[in-house]
Every structure is written in C-alpha cells, then in structure tokens.
Motif scaffolding. Sequence first.
Motif, PDB file in Angstrom:
ATOM      1  N   ILE A  73     -17.630  -6.325  13.610  1.00 42.89           N
ATOM      2  CA  ILE A  73     -17.555  -7.764  13.335  1.00 42.89           C
ATOM      3  C   ILE A  73     -16.104  -8.206  13.206  1.00 42.89           C
ATOM      4  N   ILE A  74     -15.246  -7.302  12.748  1.00 45.31           N
ATOM      5  CA  ILE A  74     -13.836  -7.629  12.543  1.00 45.31           C
ATOM      6  C   ILE A  74     -13.163  -8.025  13.859  1.00 45.31           C
ATOM      7  N   ARG A  75     -13.638  -7.488  14.957  1.00 45.39           N
ATOM      8  CA  ARG A  75     -13.016  -7.777  16.249  1.00 45.39           C
ATOM      9  C   ARG A  75     -13.107  -9.264  16.606  1.00 45.39           C
ATOM     10  N   ASP A  76     -14.092  -9.964  16.062  1.00 44.39           N
ATOM     11  CA  ASP A  76     -14.277 -11.386  16.360  1.00 44.39           C
ATOM     12  C   ASP A  76     -13.494 -12.298  15.438  1.00 44.39           C
ATOM     13  N   ASP A  77     -12.790 -11.719  14.449  1.00 43.38           N
ATOM     14  CA  ASP A  77     -12.023 -12.509  13.490  1.00 43.38           C
ATOM     15  C   ASP A  77     -10.545 -12.167  13.670  1.00 43.38           C
ATOM     16  N   ASP A  78      -9.781 -13.099  14.233  1.00 43.38           N
ATOM     17  CA  ASP A  78      -8.373 -12.828  14.549  1.00 43.38           C
ATOM     18  C   ASP A  78      -7.573 -12.442  13.321  1.00 43.38           C
ATOM     19  N   GLN A  79      -7.825 -13.113  12.174  1.00 44.72           N
ATOM     20  CA  GLN A  79      -7.049 -12.807  10.970  1.00 44.72           C
ATOM     21  C   GLN A  79      -7.384 -11.414  10.416  1.00 44.72           C
ATOM     22  N   GLN A  80      -8.663 -11.071  10.413  1.00 41.03           N
ATOM     23  CA  GLN A  80      -9.029  -9.737   9.925  1.00 41.03           C
ATOM     24  C   GLN A  80      -8.490  -8.648  10.844  1.00 41.03           C
ATOM     25  N   LEU A  81      -8.574  -8.869  12.127  1.00 40.94           N
ATOM     26  CA  LEU A  81      -8.053  -7.884  13.085  1.00 40.94           C
ATOM     27  C   LEU A  81      -6.546  -7.741  12.928  1.00 40.94           C
ATOM     28  N   GLN A  82      -5.850  -8.863  12.721  1.00 43.67           N
ATOM     29  CA  GLN A  82      -4.407  -8.824  12.497  1.00 43.67           C
ATOM     30  C   GLN A  82      -4.078  -8.039  11.232  1.00 43.67           C
ATOM     31  N   THR A  83      -4.910  -8.195  10.205  1.00 47.24           N
ATOM     32  CA  THR A  83      -4.715  -7.453   8.961  1.00 47.24           C
ATOM     33  C   THR A  83      -4.772  -5.955   9.200  1.00 47.24           C
ATOM     34  N   VAL A  84      -5.810  -5.505   9.884  1.00 49.60           N
ATOM     35  CA  VAL A  84      -5.990  -4.071  10.141  1.00 49.60           C
ATOM     36  C   VAL A  84      -4.826  -3.534  10.963  1.00 49.60           C
ATOM     37  N   ILE A  85      -4.449  -4.236  12.012  1.00 49.89           N
ATOM     38  CA  ILE A  85      -3.360  -3.774  12.883  1.00 49.89           C
ATOM     39  C   ILE A  85      -2.046  -3.717  12.107  1.00 49.89           C
ATOM     40  N   SER A  86      -1.764  -4.741  11.300  1.00 48.18           N
ATOM     41  CA  SER A  86      -0.508  -4.791  10.555  1.00 48.18           C
ATOM     42  C   SER A  86      -0.405  -3.642   9.564  1.00 48.18           C
ATOM     43  N   ILE A  87      -1.491  -3.336   8.870  1.00 52.95           N
ATOM     44  CA  ILE A  87      -1.484  -2.223   7.912  1.00 52.95           C
ATOM     45  C   ILE A  87      -1.360  -0.893   8.647  1.00 52.95           C
ATOM     46  N   LEU A  88      -2.026  -0.785   9.775  1.00 50.01           N
ATOM     47  CA  LEU A  88      -2.026   0.453  10.540  1.00 50.01           C
ATOM     48  C   LEU A  88      -0.643   0.766  11.104  1.00 50.01           C
ATOM     49  N   GLU A  89       0.081  -0.277  11.514  1.00 54.94           N
ATOM     50  CA  GLU A  89       1.369  -0.085  12.179  1.00 54.94           C
ATOM     51  C   GLU A  89       2.562  -0.256  11.250  1.00 54.94           C
ATOM     52  N   GLN A  90       2.324  -0.458   9.971  1.00 54.06           N
ATOM     53  CA  GLN A  90       3.447  -0.600   9.043  1.00 54.06           C
ATOM     54  C   GLN A  90       4.325   0.640   9.048  1.00 54.06           C
ATOM     55  N   PRO A  91       5.646   0.478   9.163  1.00 54.54           N
ATOM     56  CA  PRO A  91       6.528   1.638   9.007  1.00 54.54           C
ATOM     57  C   PRO A  91       6.584   2.072   7.548  1.00 54.54           C
ATOM     58  N   LYS A  92       6.984   3.300   7.317  1.00 60.66           N
ATOM     59  CA  LYS A  92       7.066   3.800   5.948  1.00 60.66           C
ATOM     60  C   LYS A  92       8.130   3.035   5.158  1.00 60.66           C
ATOM     61  N   GLY A  93       7.827   2.788   3.903  1.00 60.38           N
ATOM     62  CA  GLY A  93       8.830   2.236   3.000  1.00 60.38           C
ATOM     63  C   GLY A  93       9.185   0.790   3.211  1.00 60.38           C
ATOM     64  N   THR A  94       8.240  -0.015   3.687  1.00 64.82           N
ATOM     65  CA  THR A  94       8.506  -1.443   3.857  1.00 64.82           C
ATOM     66  C   THR A  94       8.049  -2.218   2.632  1.00 64.82           C
ATOM     67  N   VAL A  95       8.113  -3.543   2.700  1.00 62.02           N
ATOM     68  CA  VAL A  95       7.721  -4.380   1.553  1.00 62.02           C
ATOM     69  C   VAL A  95       6.201  -4.391   1.422  1.00 62.02           C
ATOM     70  N   PRO A  96       5.672  -4.740   0.248  1.00 56.44           N
ATOM     71  CA  PRO A  96       4.209  -4.799   0.086  1.00 56.44           C
ATOM     72  C   PRO A  96       3.566  -5.747   1.090  1.00 56.44           C
ATOM     73  N   PHE A  97       2.393  -5.355   1.567  1.00 54.80           N
ATOM     74  CA  PHE A  97       1.622  -6.191   2.488  1.00 54.80           C
ATOM     75  C   PHE A  97       0.525  -6.884   1.696  1.00 54.80           C
ATOM     76  N   ILE A  98       0.298  -8.184   1.957  1.00 54.53           N
ATOM     77  CA  ILE A  98      -0.650  -8.978   1.179  1.00 54.53           C
ATOM     78  C   ILE A  98      -1.794  -9.463   2.056  1.00 54.53           C
ATOM     79  N   ILE A  99      -3.012  -9.221   1.595  1.00 54.31           N
ATOM     80  CA  ILE A  99      -4.213  -9.805   2.203  1.00 54.31           C
ATOM     81  C   ILE A  99      -4.658 -10.924   1.276  1.00 54.31           C
ATOM     82  N   PHE A 100      -4.469 -12.160   1.735  1.00 52.30           N
ATOM     83  CA  PHE A 100      -4.848 -13.322   0.942  1.00 52.30           C
ATOM     84  C   PHE A 100      -6.012 -14.021   1.624  1.00 52.30           C
ATOM     85  N   GLY A 101      -6.948 -14.520   0.838  1.00 54.69           N
ATOM     86  CA  GLY A 101      -8.049 -15.245   1.445  1.00 54.69           C
ATOM     87  C   GLY A 101      -8.966 -15.862   0.422  1.00 54.69           C
ATOM     88  N   PRO A 102      -9.519 -17.025   0.722  1.00 56.56           N
ATOM     89  CA  PRO A 102     -10.503 -17.652  -0.153  1.00 56.56           C
ATOM     90  C   PRO A 102     -11.749 -16.771  -0.287  1.00 56.56           C
TER      91      PRO A 102
END
Length: 540
Positions: A73-102
């Motif tokens: 189901i995540i594949r149909d939601d651009d924001q959720q898919l972007q979240t997964v990709i961003s967390i997956l591709e984060q380099p080591k030791g970067t700033v905290p990543f935030i998932i915000f949502g109503p």
Amino acid sequence: MSLRLPTDFNHYRGAHFTIRFRLNRITLRRQYHALTNVSTRLRRFLFPSAADVKPIRSLSRAEIDGLNLVNEIIRDDDQQLQTVISILEQPKGTVPFIIFGPPGTGKTTALVESIMQLVRRDSGIKVLACAPSNSATDLLVERLAGAGLGSDELYRLNAYSRNDNAVPENVQSFSIIPKHEALLAFRVVLSTCSSVAMLQTLNVPVGHFSHIVIDEAAQAEEPLVMIPIMTFSNADTNIILAGDPNQLRPVIKSPTASRAGLRESYLERLMLMREVYGLDNQKVPRIVDLQRNRRSHGSIIAWPNRYLYEDRMRAYGNVEITHLLANSDILPKKDFPLIFHGVKGAERQTKWSPSYFNISEASIVRDYCVQLTMDRQRKIYPEDIGIIAPYRAQVRTIRLLLKMARLANISVGSVEQFQGQERKVIIMATTRSNEWYHPRKALGFVMNPRRMSVAITRAQSMLIMVGDPEVLGKDPFWRTFLNYIRLRGGSKGKEAKWEPHEEVRVPVLEIIPRRGGVVYGKEFIDGKSDMIYRYYIGDG
C-alpha cells in the motif's frame, strides 16, 4: 487513612503502623544520567545545523520500482514511499530524520516498513525502537511481528516491575529474557524510553545500534527521549523520530518546569529549526509531511483538519470501513456519521476521590453501545467500540454500566490510552457540567484541543460525543466543533443557546508546519493569574 486488609493480616489486628509514600525516582535518575552524557560529538542531535546534513543518494525509478515492500500500500503514497527511501539511504551520522503527519496518515506504518527494509538490506544493521509508553511500544512489536520478524530477531524489553499479566498475549513470546549473546544478536530491540536504560546494565555497548527510532516522540519530554539517544549513540548512529506536535504533548505537572520549556518535546524543538527542517528547503529530505488519512470518514477528520492541520489531510480510508455506518438509524443525518448528544447532567464526586463522574452521560453512552451492537446488518462488535472519558471516576462508572449490560469487552479509558489506536466507533463522554465556574476550571482536562483532536481522530466509521453544550461552548475550539456538527444536522438532545453562524475567534496552536516555512504560535501560562498568553509567528 483506612486500610482494609485480607484475613492473612488478622495477626496484626489492633496494631498501629506508620506508612510512608515515596516517589519512584528511577526514571528521573535515568534522565539526569542521559543529560550528563551530552558531548560535542552528539551536537548534531541536540542542535543540528545545515553543516551536519549529509548528501543522500537518489534512487533511480527502476530502483524504486524494484523495492520489495512488505506493505505494498505504501507504494501508492508518495510521502510514505519517500519516507522509506530517505531512511533507507541516509548516510551514517547525519541529522535526525523526522516523520511528521496528522492522525491516521500512517506514521507507524512508514516506520515499520522502514525498519523492515533496513534489517532485510544489511545483516549488520541493528535497530533500537522506543516509545514513551508501554502501549505504543507493544503496538510496534505487534506490527513488526506481523510484518515478518520472528522471536529470534525481535526482542521486547520490559521493565522488571511490569506484571506479566499486563503484557499482551501476542507480545509475550517476544519478551522472554535472553542470555547476553542472544541479546546482542537481535536485529530489533524494543522498549519504552525509560526502561531502555536497562540495556546498559546488560552490557550493551555504545554504538551497538546503527539506528535509534522513537515513535510518538512528540508525547515525550525531551530528557526522556535523550535516554536512548545519549546512552547508545556514537558518531555513526542515525536517529529517526515519528510524531505529531498537534496531538498529545508531554505531561508536565510543574508550572515552573512548563514555563522553563519542558512542555516542548524534542521533536517539536527540532521542527522549529527552519534552517534544517523548514519544508521549503528539502533538497536533502530531513522531514516528510504525511498527508493521506487512511483511517477515518472524511466528515470525522474535517474539523481537526481545518483548525489544526491547515486542510492538509486527505481522506484515503477504505470506504467499506469508513462508510460502514453512514446510513445507520442512530444518525440524526444520514451520510454524516457524527453525533453530538447534548445533555444537562450532574457532575459528581465521591468523598474519597477528586475525580468526576456523570451518571446521565454514562447512561447515554451505555444506550448507544447497546444500539450499535444490536445492529445485525452492520455487525458492530464490542471490540469495534472505544469509549473515551477524561476522568477515572467516569471510566469506572461507564465500565460498571457496560458490565451490567453484558458489554464488558468494550474498551473504556482516557485519551492517552487510545493514542495510536483506532476503533470503528468512538464515543466520548465529556463529563463536566458546571457552567457557573470560570471556563478553564469548569472544563478542566476537557479544554485541551490536542486531547480533543486525538479523541476525534481515533474514529473510523462513527463519532459520538456526549456532553453539556453550554459548558463545552465556553471554549472556542469546542464551540467551533459543536457548530460544525449542528450546522450539518448531527445534533441531538439538549441544544446550545448560541447562534451557530456566529464568528468564533480560535487561538493559534504552537506549531503548524507547511510549505514555505513553519508557522507556529507559542503559549505561556501565567501561574498566578491562570491566564494564557499567545503570540503568533509566520510568513507575513
């Protein structure tokens, strides 16, 4: 104080005892200990700057399409898919990543998918996942187990003081205390933010976890969130935070601590750092704003969407669930699954408790539960109903009436107990009915827009609110909500006396992220006069 003791204590009949109640300082000590671990190497967590942001690899369309998602189901939601990709591709030791949502936009869903992708991609990845409460942590365990993690990969660390009966049955198999070698081998370890400190006594080394995840991060005070972060992070650790500052905030009982800023969560503080987390500057994703509500009927989320989320939410729920009760005979207006049942009840207190209860409201709640569960066509079961009451005495009263009606399986509790949960039907009994007092004191806990928003957005198919409209209408948020229901034909019982078309001035809440920047207001409470002062900051 009078104590009634079991017969085993008959030996001491007539004896006198001295009783001392002592504060359990364990969690406070853990917070202090975490703060003493603050060092310059962890500045990117506490005060991240643009210089701390590391570039992220962009995936090709073929790589994105080739992702083997656990939840498609995540594949149909651009924001959720972007979240997964961003967390997956984060380099080591970067700033905290935030998932915000109503509410209902799938923060936990995106979090679970991200954890699954991380552990499946690299055998060296170890994840520490925490939440401020046991219920939120148990929910993560259930979701990760449902996604495919077994008891040899997933471990739920419980406080020693937690009774085995309090651990949900489907979590118990993940809670067996392992030997040290087995503990270090788990791919994902889950605990509350406080109990995670026990891992240090179990000799889990700093840097053992490549990723530290905090769910419901906006609900925890900052020193509490620092326990897992400051105890187990090193230069390579990545931090992921998920939450919503417009829902429940940290519960701070000290006015001095509130004025000093302890009510502002770590997540909220980071989101106000526009240089790093402003939504207008996201070439390297550091925050994702989820927008598709997959939980509720559009009419249920319309009010919080307008007043708390600037109409960013979009209703994407399963119509078979969200519209299940749209034509119920209970509704005053078909296709509008909201009811406000006005009642002028009497709030009461017992001599041994300061908590309030209201028998008139409790009886109406019971009657609605009976009607709903007798609807053979739509098949609403007790497990599909959740009842929210802001006072323990009202919770006890409602439970007693439901037990007498043979509906004891219906969940009854406070807003906090329903945080992160959902039910087809949510019924809220507001309890208070003392309009002759100052409105802040008359409403008490009820006059809190965040609690109100959380209560509303737990409902999937139907929302029923029971209360005294004259008392609730003293609060501007409640008045706008009652007007919203009344103008759409959802009111029953006692009517409000004011004109629903009148303009209502609603104060700005603390934080509203949006494209082009972060708009937020700030709240200060004068402890002497009990007045609230707010100022507003935003573009223009």
